[in-house]
Design a protein around this motif. Structure first.
Motif, short mmCIF file in Angstrom:
data_model
loop_
_atom_site.label_atom_id
_atom_site.label_comp_id
_atom_site.label_asym_id
_atom_site.label_seq_id
_atom_site.Cartn_x
_atom_site.Cartn_y
_atom_site.Cartn_z
N UNK A 72 0.83 -1.21 0.00
CA UNK A 72 0.00 0.00 0.00
C UNK A 72 0.87 1.26 0.00
N UNK A 73 2.10 1.17 0.53
CA UNK A 73 2.99 2.33 0.53
C UNK A 73 3.52 2.63 -0.87
N UNK A 74 3.53 1.63 -1.75
CA UNK A 74 3.99 1.84 -3.13
C UNK A 74 2.84 1.66 -4.11
N UNK A 75 1.63 1.86 -3.64
CA UNK A 75 0.42 1.62 -4.42
C UNK A 75 0.43 2.33 -5.77
N UNK A 76 0.98 3.53 -5.83
CA UNK A 76 0.96 4.31 -7.07
C UNK A 76 1.88 3.70 -8.14
N UNK A 77 2.78 2.79 -7.75
CA UNK A 77 3.69 2.15 -8.72
C UNK A 77 3.15 0.83 -9.25
N UNK A 78 2.05 0.34 -8.71
CA UNK A 78 1.51 -0.96 -9.12
C UNK A 78 0.59 -0.77 -10.32
N UNK A 79 0.99 -1.39 -11.45
CA UNK A 79 0.19 -1.35 -12.67
C UNK A 79 -0.17 -2.78 -13.02
N UNK A 80 -1.45 -3.10 -12.99
CA UNK A 80 -1.93 -4.45 -13.26
C UNK A 80 -2.25 -4.58 -14.75
N UNK A 81 -1.60 -5.58 -15.38
CA UNK A 81 -1.81 -5.84 -16.80
C UNK A 81 -2.70 -7.04 -17.06
N UNK A 82 -2.78 -7.97 -16.08
CA UNK A 82 -3.55 -9.19 -16.29
C UNK A 82 -4.13 -9.74 -15.01
N UNK A 83 -5.23 -10.48 -15.15
CA UNK A 83 -5.92 -11.10 -14.02
C UNK A 83 -6.22 -12.55 -14.40
N UNK A 84 -5.88 -13.48 -13.50
CA UNK A 84 -6.09 -14.90 -13.77
C UNK A 84 -6.61 -15.60 -12.52
N UNK A 85 -7.32 -16.69 -12.75
CA UNK A 85 -7.84 -17.48 -11.65
C UNK A 85 -6.82 -18.43 -11.05
N UNK A 86 -5.67 -18.63 -11.73
CA UNK A 86 -4.65 -19.57 -11.23
C UNK A 86 -3.25 -19.05 -11.57
N UNK A 87 -2.26 -19.58 -10.86
CA UNK A 87 -0.87 -19.20 -11.14
C UNK A 87 -0.47 -19.65 -12.55
N UNK A 88 -0.88 -20.87 -12.93
CA UNK A 88 -0.56 -21.36 -14.27
C UNK A 88 -1.17 -20.46 -15.34
N UNK A 89 -2.39 -20.01 -15.09
CA UNK A 89 -3.04 -19.09 -16.03
C UNK A 89 -2.31 -17.76 -16.10
N UNK A 90 -1.82 -17.29 -14.95
CA UNK A 90 -1.06 -16.04 -14.92
C UNK A 90 0.24 -16.18 -15.71
N UNK A 91 0.89 -17.33 -15.62
CA UNK A 91 2.11 -17.56 -16.41
C UNK A 91 1.81 -17.50 -17.90
N UNK A 92 0.68 -18.06 -18.30
CA UNK A 92 0.28 -18.00 -19.72
C UNK A 92 0.00 -16.56 -20.13
N UNK A 93 -0.61 -15.78 -19.24
CA UNK A 93 -0.87 -14.37 -19.54
C UNK A 93 0.44 -13.61 -19.75
N UNK A 94 1.46 -13.93 -18.95
CA UNK A 94 2.77 -13.29 -19.12
C UNK A 94 3.29 -13.56 -20.53
N UNK A 95 3.20 -14.81 -20.97
CA UNK A 95 3.63 -15.14 -22.33
C UNK A 95 2.83 -14.37 -23.37
N UNK A 96 1.52 -14.31 -23.19
CA UNK A 96 0.66 -13.59 -24.14
C UNK A 96 1.01 -12.11 -24.20
N UNK A 97 1.22 -11.50 -23.03
CA UNK A 97 1.54 -10.07 -22.97
C UNK A 97 2.88 -9.81 -23.66
N UNK A 98 3.89 -10.63 -23.37
CA UNK A 98 5.20 -10.45 -23.98
C UNK A 98 5.16 -10.64 -25.49
N UNK A 99 4.43 -11.65 -25.96
CA UNK A 99 4.30 -11.88 -27.40
C UNK A 99 3.61 -10.70 -28.08
N UNK A 100 2.53 -10.22 -27.50
CA UNK A 100 1.81 -9.08 -28.09
C UNK A 100 2.69 -7.83 -28.11
#
Length: 99
Positions: free
Chosen positions: A60-88
């Motif tokens: 919360x002290x660094x709240x202004x620096x947090x930028x959310x690019x993706x939301x997933x229901x699982x860690x594995x899904x979040x890993x796939x989102x990282x790949x998708x974001x990097x590819x795009x």
């Protein structure tokens, strides 16, 4: 906390998903899920956090620096989102440098 204009997700978009995004934008608890963020510190490309971790006092002290690019229901899904974001990003920019 800031939400990117185009959120990557593997969760079906619905009214409940929109409510979840609204709660995230207000820094409120929104249930167990994972988020992909820009790096909060000086190293890394993207980071994965369990959302509730970001509600702790330290983050919360660094709240202004947090930028959310993706939301997933699982860690594995979040890993796939990282790949998708990097590819795009590579397809659009031809390099991995964030604005």
């Amino acid at each position: 906390m800031k939400l990117a204009d185009n959120i990557y997700t593997d969760i079906e978009k619905s009214k409940s998903f929109e409510k979840k995004l609204d709660r995230i934008a207000r820094g409120k608890s929104a249930g167990p899920f994972f988020v992909v963020t820009l790096p909060l510190f000086s190293h890394g490309l993207l980071e994965i956090y369990e959302y509730n971790e970001l509600l702790q006092n330290f983050y919360r002290t660094i709240d202004d620096r947090i930028v959310i690019l993706g939301v997933s229901g699982s860690r594995a899904g979040a890993k796939q989102l990282v790949l998708d974001i990097l590819e795009d990003h590579l397809d659009q920019e031809g390099r991995l440098v964030w604005p």
